[in-house]
Motif scaffolding. Structure first.
Motif, PDB file in Angstrom:
ATOM      1  N   SER A 174       0.850  -1.191   0.000  1.00  0.00           N
ATOM      2  CA  SER A 174       0.000   0.000   0.000  1.00  0.00           C
ATOM      3  C   SER A 174       0.885   1.240   0.000  1.00  0.00           C
ATOM      4  O   SER A 174       2.076   1.180   0.317  1.00  0.00           O
ATOM      5  CB  SER A 174      -0.919   0.011   1.229  1.00  0.00           C
ATOM      6  OG  SER A 174      -0.161  -0.018   2.423  1.00  0.00           O
ATOM      7  N   ILE A 175       0.288   2.353  -0.367  1.00  0.00           N
ATOM      8  CA  ILE A 175       0.991   3.624  -0.365  1.00  0.00           C
ATOM      9  C   ILE A 175       0.423   4.490   0.759  1.00  0.00           C
ATOM     10  O   ILE A 175      -0.749   4.387   1.104  1.00  0.00           O
ATOM     11  CB  ILE A 175       0.874   4.345  -1.717  1.00  0.00           C
ATOM     12  CG1 ILE A 175      -0.587   4.608  -2.065  1.00  0.00           C
ATOM     13  CG2 ILE A 175       1.533   3.546  -2.816  1.00  0.00           C
ATOM     14  CD1 ILE A 175      -0.777   5.418  -3.327  1.00  0.00           C
ATOM     15  N   GLU A 176       1.284   5.307   1.332  1.00  0.00           N
ATOM     16  CA  GLU A 176       0.890   6.208   2.408  1.00  0.00           C
ATOM     17  C   GLU A 176       1.113   7.640   1.930  1.00  0.00           C
ATOM     18  O   GLU A 176       2.218   7.995   1.504  1.00  0.00           O
ATOM     19  CB  GLU A 176       1.696   5.927   3.672  1.00  0.00           C
ATOM     20  CG  GLU A 176       1.451   4.544   4.263  1.00  0.00           C
ATOM     21  CD  GLU A 176       2.258   4.315   5.527  1.00  0.00           C
ATOM     22  OE1 GLU A 176       3.006   5.240   5.904  1.00  0.00           O
ATOM     23  OE2 GLU A 176       2.140   3.226   6.113  1.00  0.00           O
ATOM     24  N   PHE A 270      10.536   3.617  -1.687  1.00  0.00           N
ATOM     25  CA  PHE A 270      10.752   4.397  -2.909  1.00  0.00           C
ATOM     26  C   PHE A 270       9.548   4.304  -3.836  1.00  0.00           C
ATOM     27  O   PHE A 270       9.101   5.310  -4.397  1.00  0.00           O
ATOM     28  CB  PHE A 270      12.005   3.906  -3.630  1.00  0.00           C
ATOM     29  CG  PHE A 270      13.285   4.352  -2.980  1.00  0.00           C
ATOM     30  CD1 PHE A 270      13.289   5.403  -2.075  1.00  0.00           C
ATOM     31  CD2 PHE A 270      14.486   3.717  -3.254  1.00  0.00           C
ATOM     32  CE1 PHE A 270      14.457   5.821  -1.457  1.00  0.00           C
ATOM     33  CE2 PHE A 270      15.665   4.123  -2.648  1.00  0.00           C
ATOM     34  CZ  PHE A 270      15.644   5.166  -1.750  1.00  0.00           C
ATOM     35  N   TYR A 271       9.031   3.103  -3.998  1.00  0.00           N
ATOM     36  CA  TYR A 271       7.858   2.940  -4.852  1.00  0.00           C
ATOM     37  C   TYR A 271       6.649   3.636  -4.247  1.00  0.00           C
ATOM     38  O   TYR A 271       5.871   4.286  -4.958  1.00  0.00           O
ATOM     39  CB  TYR A 271       7.569   1.457  -5.064  1.00  0.00           C
ATOM     40  CG  TYR A 271       8.422   0.834  -6.130  1.00  0.00           C
ATOM     41  CD1 TYR A 271       7.992   0.790  -7.448  1.00  0.00           C
ATOM     42  CD2 TYR A 271       9.674   0.305  -5.827  1.00  0.00           C
ATOM     43  CE1 TYR A 271       8.775   0.221  -8.433  1.00  0.00           C
ATOM     44  CE2 TYR A 271      10.466  -0.263  -6.806  1.00  0.00           C
ATOM     45  CZ  TYR A 271      10.011  -0.299  -8.107  1.00  0.00           C
ATOM     46  OH  TYR A 271      10.804  -0.846  -9.081  1.00  0.00           O
ATOM     47  N   GLY A 272       6.468   3.495  -2.934  1.00  0.00           N
ATOM     48  CA  GLY A 272       5.351   4.180  -2.298  1.00  0.00           C
ATOM     49  C   GLY A 272       5.464   5.686  -2.375  1.00  0.00           C
ATOM     50  O   GLY A 272       4.463   6.393  -2.557  1.00  0.00           O
ATOM     51  N   MET A 273       6.691   6.206  -2.266  1.00  0.00           N
ATOM     52  CA  MET A 273       6.890   7.656  -2.298  1.00  0.00           C
ATOM     53  C   MET A 273       6.613   8.224  -3.686  1.00  0.00           C
ATOM     54  O   MET A 273       5.918   9.240  -3.828  1.00  0.00           O
ATOM     55  CB  MET A 273       8.320   7.983  -1.874  1.00  0.00           C
ATOM     56  CG  MET A 273       8.641   9.467  -1.853  1.00  0.00           C
ATOM     57  SD  MET A 273      10.374   9.781  -1.492  1.00  0.00           S
ATOM     58  CE  MET A 273      11.138   9.088  -2.960  1.00  0.00           C
ATOM     59  N   LEU A 274       7.115   7.575  -4.726  1.00  0.00           N
ATOM     60  CA  LEU A 274       6.914   8.096  -6.072  1.00  0.00           C
ATOM     61  C   LEU A 274       5.483   7.883  -6.560  1.00  0.00           C
ATOM     62  O   LEU A 274       4.936   8.723  -7.279  1.00  0.00           O
ATOM     63  CB  LEU A 274       7.902   7.434  -7.041  1.00  0.00           C
ATOM     64  CG  LEU A 274       9.370   7.804  -6.836  1.00  0.00           C
ATOM     65  CD1 LEU A 274      10.251   7.107  -7.863  1.00  0.00           C
ATOM     66  CD2 LEU A 274       9.572   9.303  -6.922  1.00  0.00           C
ATOM     67  N   LEU A 275       4.886   6.778  -6.176  1.00  0.00           N
ATOM     68  CA  LEU A 275       3.508   6.531  -6.608  1.00  0.00           C
ATOM     69  C   LEU A 275       2.499   7.397  -5.866  1.00  0.00           C
ATOM     70  O   LEU A 275       1.371   7.568  -6.326  1.00  0.00           O
ATOM     71  CB  LEU A 275       3.156   5.052  -6.428  1.00  0.00           C
ATOM     72  CG  LEU A 275       3.880   4.062  -7.336  1.00  0.00           C
ATOM     73  CD1 LEU A 275       3.437   2.642  -7.042  1.00  0.00           C
ATOM     74  CD2 LEU A 275       3.638   4.381  -8.805  1.00  0.00           C
ATOM     75  N   VAL A 309      -4.641   1.916  -6.672  1.00  0.00           N
ATOM     76  CA  VAL A 309      -3.730   3.048  -6.491  1.00  0.00           C
ATOM     77  C   VAL A 309      -4.238   4.267  -7.248  1.00  0.00           C
ATOM     78  O   VAL A 309      -4.185   5.395  -6.749  1.00  0.00           O
ATOM     79  CB  VAL A 309      -2.312   2.656  -6.944  1.00  0.00           C
ATOM     80  CG1 VAL A 309      -1.378   3.851  -6.865  1.00  0.00           C
ATOM     81  CG2 VAL A 309      -1.780   1.522  -6.096  1.00  0.00           C
ATOM     82  N   VAL A 310      -4.749   4.057  -8.457  1.00  0.00           N
ATOM     83  CA  VAL A 310      -5.245   5.180  -9.253  1.00  0.00           C
ATOM     84  C   VAL A 310      -6.442   5.832  -8.580  1.00  0.00           C
ATOM     85  O   VAL A 310      -6.556   7.075  -8.522  1.00  0.00           O
ATOM     86  CB  VAL A 310      -5.607   4.699 -10.671  1.00  0.00           C
ATOM     87  CG1 VAL A 310      -6.247   5.824 -11.472  1.00  0.00           C
ATOM     88  CG2 VAL A 310      -4.366   4.187 -11.388  1.00  0.00           C
ATOM     89  N   ALA A 315      -8.765  10.316  -5.524  1.00  0.00           N
ATOM     90  CA  ALA A 315      -9.472  10.769  -4.328  1.00  0.00           C
ATOM     91  C   ALA A 315      -8.608  11.744  -3.522  1.00  0.00           C
ATOM     92  O   ALA A 315      -9.112  12.743  -2.987  1.00  0.00           O
ATOM     93  CB  ALA A 315      -9.869   9.570  -3.465  1.00  0.00           C
ATOM     94  N   HIS A 316      -7.311  11.474  -3.434  1.00  0.00           N
ATOM     95  CA  HIS A 316      -6.419  12.381  -2.708  1.00  0.00           C
ATOM     96  C   HIS A 316      -6.291  13.715  -3.432  1.00  0.00           C
ATOM     97  O   HIS A 316      -6.208  14.779  -2.783  1.00  0.00           O
ATOM     98  CB  HIS A 316      -5.047  11.726  -2.547  1.00  0.00           C
ATOM     99  CG  HIS A 316      -4.091  12.514  -1.720  1.00  0.00           C
ATOM    100  ND1 HIS A 316      -3.027  13.206  -2.257  1.00  0.00           N
ATOM    101  CD2 HIS A 316      -4.045  12.757  -0.378  1.00  0.00           C
ATOM    102  CE1 HIS A 316      -2.363  13.811  -1.295  1.00  0.00           C
ATOM    103  NE2 HIS A 316      -2.951  13.563  -0.150  1.00  0.00           N
ATOM    104  N   TYR A 317      -6.261  13.692  -4.750  1.00  0.00           N
ATOM    105  CA  TYR A 317      -6.222  14.943  -5.517  1.00  0.00           C
ATOM    106  C   TYR A 317      -7.499  15.749  -5.291  1.00  0.00           C
ATOM    107  O   TYR A 317      -7.449  16.978  -5.123  1.00  0.00           O
ATOM    108  CB  TYR A 317      -6.051  14.619  -7.000  1.00  0.00           C
ATOM    109  CG  TYR A 317      -5.991  15.831  -7.888  1.00  0.00           C
ATOM    110  CD1 TYR A 317      -4.794  16.500  -8.117  1.00  0.00           C
ATOM    111  CD2 TYR A 317      -7.141  16.322  -8.501  1.00  0.00           C
ATOM    112  CE1 TYR A 317      -4.737  17.623  -8.928  1.00  0.00           C
ATOM    113  CE2 TYR A 317      -7.099  17.448  -9.306  1.00  0.00           C
ATOM    114  CZ  TYR A 317      -5.895  18.093  -9.512  1.00  0.00           C
ATOM    115  OH  TYR A 317      -5.853  19.210 -10.304  1.00  0.00           O
TER     116      TYR A 317
END
Length: 579
Positions: A174-176, A270-275, A309-310, A315-317
């Motif tokens: 997951s991404i944070e 790194f993947y979570g940060m860039l994504l 993720v998309v 939603a975050h945007y």
């Protein structure tokens, strides 16, 4: 743009970020190797020679060629990690379905962890002393298996397995999203310092556990390798004291474990940060000529349900857009579009958000009905069937006939028990109960009870109580952002909505949030007894409650006009007073 084209455009964008994250992962290997060599070759009396010698080793041709296998393994690891992020997340009701859907990818991911850990240990041992560098070494003039080399290679494999088991085995990647906005350089620096410092402590337990396992099984492994390679056996690590008193080997193992765990964590972050960085979305497509055709709107991003993720990024945007004061993009939400002067932007955005909230609430309600604690009062046991005649005259006639027979001592031809067992419908035709059906039902019940007693059947093929609820809560991040963003847009409409495009949809928004709030309130009483993530539930519950309060507090004087009088209005007014 259709849903498939929006999904493909977002996937291409995220794939490019994944490639940049892979390059960062490759670059970090040389930085970690430099840190390892500085720690191993530490010299207090000659600091300049210590630093220049270490940098010369890192920049040598041997390092560049020897690191090629590790770089290839890191690229494979990055590809599998990127696939984990962009993969669809279907619901698996049973463990059997989970193994079918996630088992192959998890095995591939485990193999990538093992390969990276093994090659990291193989590369790092090449810079140590002679008896650490190779699997064979000269002892007393003969070739022997180096127990030190076997120990360090096994430590690398164990470190990779430990990280996979603790982070990726039972959980999806997951991404944070960061709470405080920082530049990429600041986040990289903070992430690097935190990862290196934490890995030194987190590597203690795996190092001690592996050392104890090597004390028990290490001599057997070394003996098998010596027979396979036809060389002598290395007896330096025989016994507990032979392993425990070798301080240098234990230090190398601990430092190697810390490096591998830090490497795995950095690649994952790194993947979570860039994504997690914002993707270029627009509220409404521009109709001017020469506009890029691949523009993705917020509504289209929210509609990409097959890539989690998309949808989170969209939603975050929308959440960040809703909180930007005096923003031209937020003003586009309330604008009337040509032709027809219709609120097309708001209409599409509101319909998409309400659809997501409504479908999430319905699925949550349906999943909560399968939780035994929330089912309410159980239905009373059904009494046994009694033989009743549907015809009142026939019943009276049977009663008079029975009284006449008892008065004159006439015995009935059929006993009362047998008479009760035979059903006589209205048409007068006697129907004997279907004994084949009864026997088959009994056999089916016996087989079901026997199968449930077989070990593993229930574990693999039965759905856990609250599994669907836990799945919904785990993947509820888009709902968290959408609910707060929608509420903030409604609150800002008091000053920015000149045409009143939001007013007609306020009742539907309030009802949707209130319905979800009610379901979450029911779930709060049993969330501790379920295998559900309590953190995700608390975040979702607080976000929905905060959103509902913001709308009701801003439109508190108009609740009676927006909603029909009743219990719902009183609940919303109580919510304002409680806060």
């Amino acid at each position: 743009m259709s849903a498939s084209s929006s999904s493909n455009a977002c996937k291409l964008l995220l794939l490019g970020r994944g490639m940049r994250a892979t390059l960062l992962c490759v670059a970090i290997q040389f930085l970690l190797l430099t840190v390892f060599l500085l720690s191993v070759n530490f010299t207090l009396l000659h600091p300049l020679a210590w630093v220049t010698g270490t940098l010369g080793l890192v920049a040598s041709w041997y390092t560049w060629f020897a690191s090629i296998p590790l770089v290839i393994a890191v690229v494979l690891y990055g590809v599998s990690l990127c696939q984990q992020h962009l993969w669809e997340r279907p619901y698996c009701p049973t463990r059997y379905r989970w193994l079918l859907n996630h088992g192959p990818r998890k095995l591939l991911f485990l193999a990538a962890h093992i390969l990276v850990g093994f090659l990291t240990a193989w590369l790092y041992t090449g810079y140590l002393h002679t008896d650490y560098q190779h699997l064979r070494y000269k002892c007393y003039g003969q070739d022997c298996v180096s127990a030190y080399h076997v120990y360090l290679l096994g430590m690398g494999i164990t470190a990779g397995i430990c990280y996979f088991a603790s982070v990726h085995m039972r959980h999806e990647v997951s991404i944070e999203f960061p709470i405080v906005e920082q530049s990429r350089g600041e986040r990289l620096r903070e992430l690097l310092y935190a990862s290196l410092s934490r890995s030194l402590f987190r590597s203690l337990l795996p190092t001690i556990s592996y050392t104890l396992a090597f004390w028990l099984l290490g001599p057997l492994v070394c003996r098998k390798l010596s027979h396979f390679l036809s060389v002598d056996l290395d007896e330096r690590l025989e016994g507990f004291f032979g392993v425990a008193t070798n301080v240098r080997l234990l230090f190398y193992g601990w430092l190697l474990t810390a490096q591998i765990l830090s490497n795995m964590h950095l690649m994952h972050c790194f993947y979570g940060m860039l994504l997690s960085e914002d993707i270029p979305l627009v509220v409404a497509k521009q109709r001017a000529p020469f506009v890029h055709e691949q523009e993705v709107t917020v509504v289209a991003g929210l509609g990409v349900f097959n890539v989690y993720v998309v949808q989170c990024l969209a939603a975050h945007y929308f959440y960040k857009l809703a909180w930007r004061k005096d923003s031209t993009q937020r003003a586009e939400i309330y604008q009337l579009t040509e032709p027809g002067n219709r609120p097309a932007n708001w209409r599409a955005l509101c319909d998409q958000c309400l659809s997501i909230l409504g479908s999430f609430t319905e699925e949550l309600t349906e999943s909560m009905q399968k939780i035994s604690v929330l089912k309410g009062a159980q239905s009373l046991p059904v009494p046994p069937k009694t033989i009743e005649s549907t015809n009142a005259s026939l019943m009276a006639e049977k009663l008079l006939l029975r009284q006449y027979n008892q008065m004159h001592g006439i015995r009935p031809i059929v006993s009362p028990a047998q008479e009760a067992a035979v059903e006589r419908p209205v048409n007068g035709i006697r129907h004997v109960p279907n004994w084949c059906e009864r026997v088959s039902t009994q056999i089916e019940g016996v087989l079901q009870r026997l199968l449930k007693r077989v070990p593993g059947i229930v574990y693999f093929f039965n759905e856990q109580e609250g599994a669907k609820t836990a799945y919904l809560l785990t993947n509820s991040l888009p709902v968290v952002y959408i609910s707060q963003a929608l509420a903030q847009v409604c609150v800002a409409s008091l000053k920015e909505d000149r045409y009143g495009v939001v007013q007609n949809d306020l009742p539907a928004i309030i009802k949707a949030l209130n319905k979800l709030q009610g379901e979450l309130q029911k779930l709060s009483s049993v969330i501790g007894s379920l295998r559900a993530p309590s953190t995700a539930f608390n975040v979702l519950h607080c976000a929905v409650r905060r959103s509902l309060y913001n709308i009701c507090n801003s439109f508190g004087d108009y609740l009676g006009d927006l909603l029909p009088p009743g219990e719902e209005v009183r609940q919303l007014q109580d919510l304002i007073y409680q806060e």
